[in-house]
Motif scaffolding. Structure first.
Motif, PDB file in Angstrom:
ATOM      1  N   HIS A 250       0.835  -1.208   0.000  1.00  0.00           N
ATOM      2  CA  HIS A 250       0.000   0.000   0.000  1.00  0.00           C
ATOM      3  C   HIS A 250       0.869   1.257   0.000  1.00  0.00           C
ATOM      4  N   ARG A 251       1.892   1.230  -0.831  1.00  0.00           N
ATOM      5  CA  ARG A 251       2.784   2.376  -0.989  1.00  0.00           C
ATOM      6  C   ARG A 251       2.801   2.782  -2.451  1.00  0.00           C
ATOM      7  N   GLY A 252       2.992   4.093  -2.675  1.00  0.00           N
ATOM      8  CA  GLY A 252       2.993   4.625  -4.024  1.00  0.00           C
ATOM      9  C   GLY A 252       4.308   5.282  -4.381  1.00  0.00           C
ATOM     10  N   VAL A 253       4.499   5.526  -5.663  1.00  0.00           N
ATOM     11  CA  VAL A 253       5.736   6.087  -6.189  1.00  0.00           C
ATOM     12  C   VAL A 253       5.774   7.591  -5.940  1.00  0.00           C
ATOM     13  N   ALA A 273       9.729  13.436 -10.497  1.00  0.00           N
ATOM     14  CA  ALA A 273       9.238  13.481  -9.117  1.00  0.00           C
ATOM     15  C   ALA A 273       7.745  13.754  -9.131  1.00  0.00           C
ATOM     16  N   LEU A 274       7.031  13.235  -8.144  1.00  0.00           N
ATOM     17  CA  LEU A 274       5.587  13.372  -8.068  1.00  0.00           C
ATOM     18  C   LEU A 274       5.190  14.158  -6.833  1.00  0.00           C
ATOM     19  N   PHE A 275       4.066  14.843  -6.936  1.00  0.00           N
ATOM     20  CA  PHE A 275       3.570  15.647  -5.820  1.00  0.00           C
ATOM     21  C   PHE A 275       2.999  14.763  -4.715  1.00  0.00           C
ATOM     22  N   ALA A 276       2.334  13.681  -5.086  1.00  0.00           N
ATOM     23  CA  ALA A 276       1.724  12.762  -4.125  1.00  0.00           C
ATOM     24  C   ALA A 276       1.955  11.338  -4.607  1.00  0.00           C
ATOM     25  N   PRO A 277       2.047  10.367  -3.704  1.00  0.00           N
ATOM     26  CA  PRO A 277       2.323   8.990  -4.124  1.00  0.00           C
ATOM     27  C   PRO A 277       1.194   8.414  -4.962  1.00  0.00           C
ATOM     28  N   THR A 278       1.549   7.600  -5.939  1.00  0.00           N
ATOM     29  CA  THR A 278       0.559   6.999  -6.822  1.00  0.00           C
ATOM     30  C   THR A 278       1.085   5.694  -7.381  1.00  0.00           C
ATOM     31  N   PRO A 313       3.555   5.889   1.767  1.00  0.00           N
ATOM     32  CA  PRO A 313       2.242   5.249   1.938  1.00  0.00           C
ATOM     33  C   PRO A 313       1.160   5.940   1.129  1.00  0.00           C
ATOM     34  N   LEU A 314       0.256   5.149   0.587  1.00  0.00           N
ATOM     35  CA  LEU A 314      -0.873   5.681  -0.166  1.00  0.00           C
ATOM     36  C   LEU A 314      -2.002   6.029   0.788  1.00  0.00           C
ATOM     37  N   SER A 315      -2.790   7.024   0.411  1.00  0.00           N
ATOM     38  CA  SER A 315      -3.958   7.420   1.197  1.00  0.00           C
ATOM     39  C   SER A 315      -5.207   7.101   0.398  1.00  0.00           C
ATOM     40  N   TRP A 334      -7.246   3.756  -3.973  1.00  0.00           N
ATOM     41  CA  TRP A 334      -6.042   4.212  -3.299  1.00  0.00           C
ATOM     42  C   TRP A 334      -4.821   4.188  -4.204  1.00  0.00           C
ATOM     43  N   THR A 335      -5.015   3.909  -5.484  1.00  0.00           N
ATOM     44  CA  THR A 335      -3.875   3.855  -6.409  1.00  0.00           C
ATOM     45  C   THR A 335      -3.734   5.124  -7.223  1.00  0.00           C
TER      46      THR A 335
END
Length: 505
Positions: A250-253, A273-278, A313-315, A334-335
């Protein structure tokens, strides 16, 4: 040498001719560098090449490994034992080498490639005396160690070396005696830069190898290609393979990197780079393809590597019941990211991470430094932006509280503007009461003071640079306006200096 010439020399032997495999050479050197990074120094890199060839190289490929050993020497007792451990690691892989230690990268390269150093029996270990060569330049004596070397040892282009030979410059010592201005005019700044790098006048960065990621995938193409549709398809597969293990966690990039190996040019590393995990595969693919648009493929791609540099971690996010895709979408998606996060990622990929910035209220009480801007897609920058307060705040005589609506002005000047103060109230015997101007000249107009609140003192700590000590006042003027002014207490002038810093209305 040409094959025909080599065949003539090897006519009386049973010579075997093999085609040179540049990709295999690069891969073997990279694996060796990773081994040294794990066992000798974490700051290990393969030598960085420039466009022009140097030191008589017939092919322009990296052939050396460099390491920063500052801070790790004590783990091996001394530099001699460190060289012995390094030689042992190379022998385990079947290699022998020339080693050099110096204060600068350029000097170490020059000594390792051209110095006439005798084998060091103390560092060589069992069976290595006749196969390895060692040279250690004493600390602070880099120039002395370079003096007897030929100018080509400074990684100069063949044309520059040929010109120096015609001028009779046969050693680095002779070269260093020549005036830099004349060298720059006649032979270019490249020569002067190389001299400065070798002597330590100009810093040279070591681009350390990235530690292999647990979430990575590599594909070696059967046929090298530059077709973008084929590369995009392989990217999609590799991204899926590299992120597959993150689903169960349950973790994102947060940061993804793509390394490209080419058939006829140095490798290239593209990073997003990403603003939020996905874990949205299509979004990650679009970011990587967007990074491709800023780099022209110099030759055909032979190997593609995708690895996740940073993840978080993903939210969970439930789609709105008023959205058009509510019926078809998963109610616990959550993806995926929010639309705003996807927009920030797309802009950062096209414009660059440093160009898409956000702002936040910082911890610095100094008003002009209270707002901090940061790259929105760089999480490393965000973590460093939250620093401890660099100033302390001390308030007396009605200092505003955090709940006071008039604590800070609505309009803050980018830089405080100097103003002129007129006359002062008679000093009171009360120690808490200080003289205060009865009028200020602001933007060419004299404006009388009706009421004032303060002071609110802000001063810097002595270890944070030049001293800043200010007494801030909220001032109501005769025309009804309210301004924020301060008196500079750190000024060396005998007279008080006043500044306007903001407007309340």
């Amino acid at each position: 040498m040409p094959v025909a010439q080599a065949a003539d020399l090897a006519a009386m032997t049973r010579a075997v001719f093999e085609e040179h495999d540049r990709d295999a050479d690069r891969q073997a050197l990279h694996q060796l560098a990773l081994d040294l990074q794990s066992h000798i120094s974490p700051q290990t890199a393969i030598e960085t090449l420039q466009r022009f060839k140097w030191h008589g190289r017939h092919r322009h490929d990296p052939e050396g490994i460099v390491s920063e050993i500052q801070g790790v020497t004590h783990l091996f007792d001394d530099e001699t034992q460190l060289l012995g451990a390094t030689a042992q690691r190379l022998r385990d892989h079947g290699y022998y080498a020339r080693f050099a230690i110096a204060d600068t990268l350029g000097a170490a390269w020059a000594l390792a490639n051209t110095a006439r150093a005798k084998p060091n029996s103390a560092a060589s270990g069992d069976g290595l005396v006749s196969r390895n060569s060692y040279f250690i330049a004493p600390p602070g004596r880099t120039v002395d160690a370079l003096k007897t070397l030929p100018p080509a040892a400074l990684r100069l282009s063949p044309d520059t070396v040929a010109t120096l030979n015609r001028l009779g410059v046969e050693s680095v010592d002779t070269l260093l005696r020549l005036p830099r201005e004349g060298l720059a005019t006649r032979l270019g700044m490249g020569l002067c830069d190389r001299i400065a790098q070798a002597t330590g006048e100009l810093d040279e960065t070591i681009l350390s190898l990235d530690t292999p990621s647990d979430h990575a995938a590599t594909l070696q193409l059967e046929y090298p290609t530059d077709a973008m549709d084929l590369i995009a398809d392989r990217l999609t597969r590799l991204i899926g393979q590299a992120t597959s293990a993150l689903h169960t966690l349950h973790r994102g990039v947060l940061r993804v990197q793509c390394q490209l190996q080419f058939t006829e040019s140095p490798p290239v590393v593209l990073e997003s780079a990403l603003f939020a995990p996905t874990l949205d595969q299509s979004h990650l693919q679009q970011l990587m393809l967007g990074a491709f648009e800023t780099h022209r493929l110099a030759s055909k791609v032979s190997t593609i590597t995708i690895h996740v540099v940073q993840h978080a971690p993903l939210s969970s996010r439930q789609p709105s019941i008023f959205g058009p895709d509510f019926e078809t979408a998963q109610h616990d998606d959550w993806t995926r990211q929010t639309d705003a996060a996807r927009l920030i990622d797309a802009l950062s990929g096209r414009l660059g991470e440093d160009r898409v910035r956000g702002v936040r209220v910082g911890d610095d009480p100094l008003p002009e430094s209270s707002i901090v801007d940061f790259p929105m897609s760089s999480h490393r920058a965000r973590s460093t932006a939250k620093t401890k307060p660099a100033h302390r705040q001390f308030g007396i005589s009605g200092s505003p509280q955090a709940t006071d609506l008039g604590r800070r002005p609505l309009e803050l000047l980018k830089q405080p503007a100097a103003i002129t103060a007129f006359e002062s109230e008679p000093k009171s015997e009360d120690a808490g009461s200080k003289s205060f101007p009865v009028a200020f000249r602001i933007r060419g107009r004299n404006r009388n003071v009706v009421q004032r609140w303060g002071p609110e003192r802000i001063e810097t700590r002595w270890w944070n640079g030049p001293l800043i000590r200010r007494d801030y006042y909220r001032v109501e003027l005769q025309d009804g306006g309210r301004v924020w002014v301060f008196c500079d207490l750190a000024s060396l002038d005998a007279a008080k200096r006043w500044f306007l810093h903001g407007h309340f209305s």
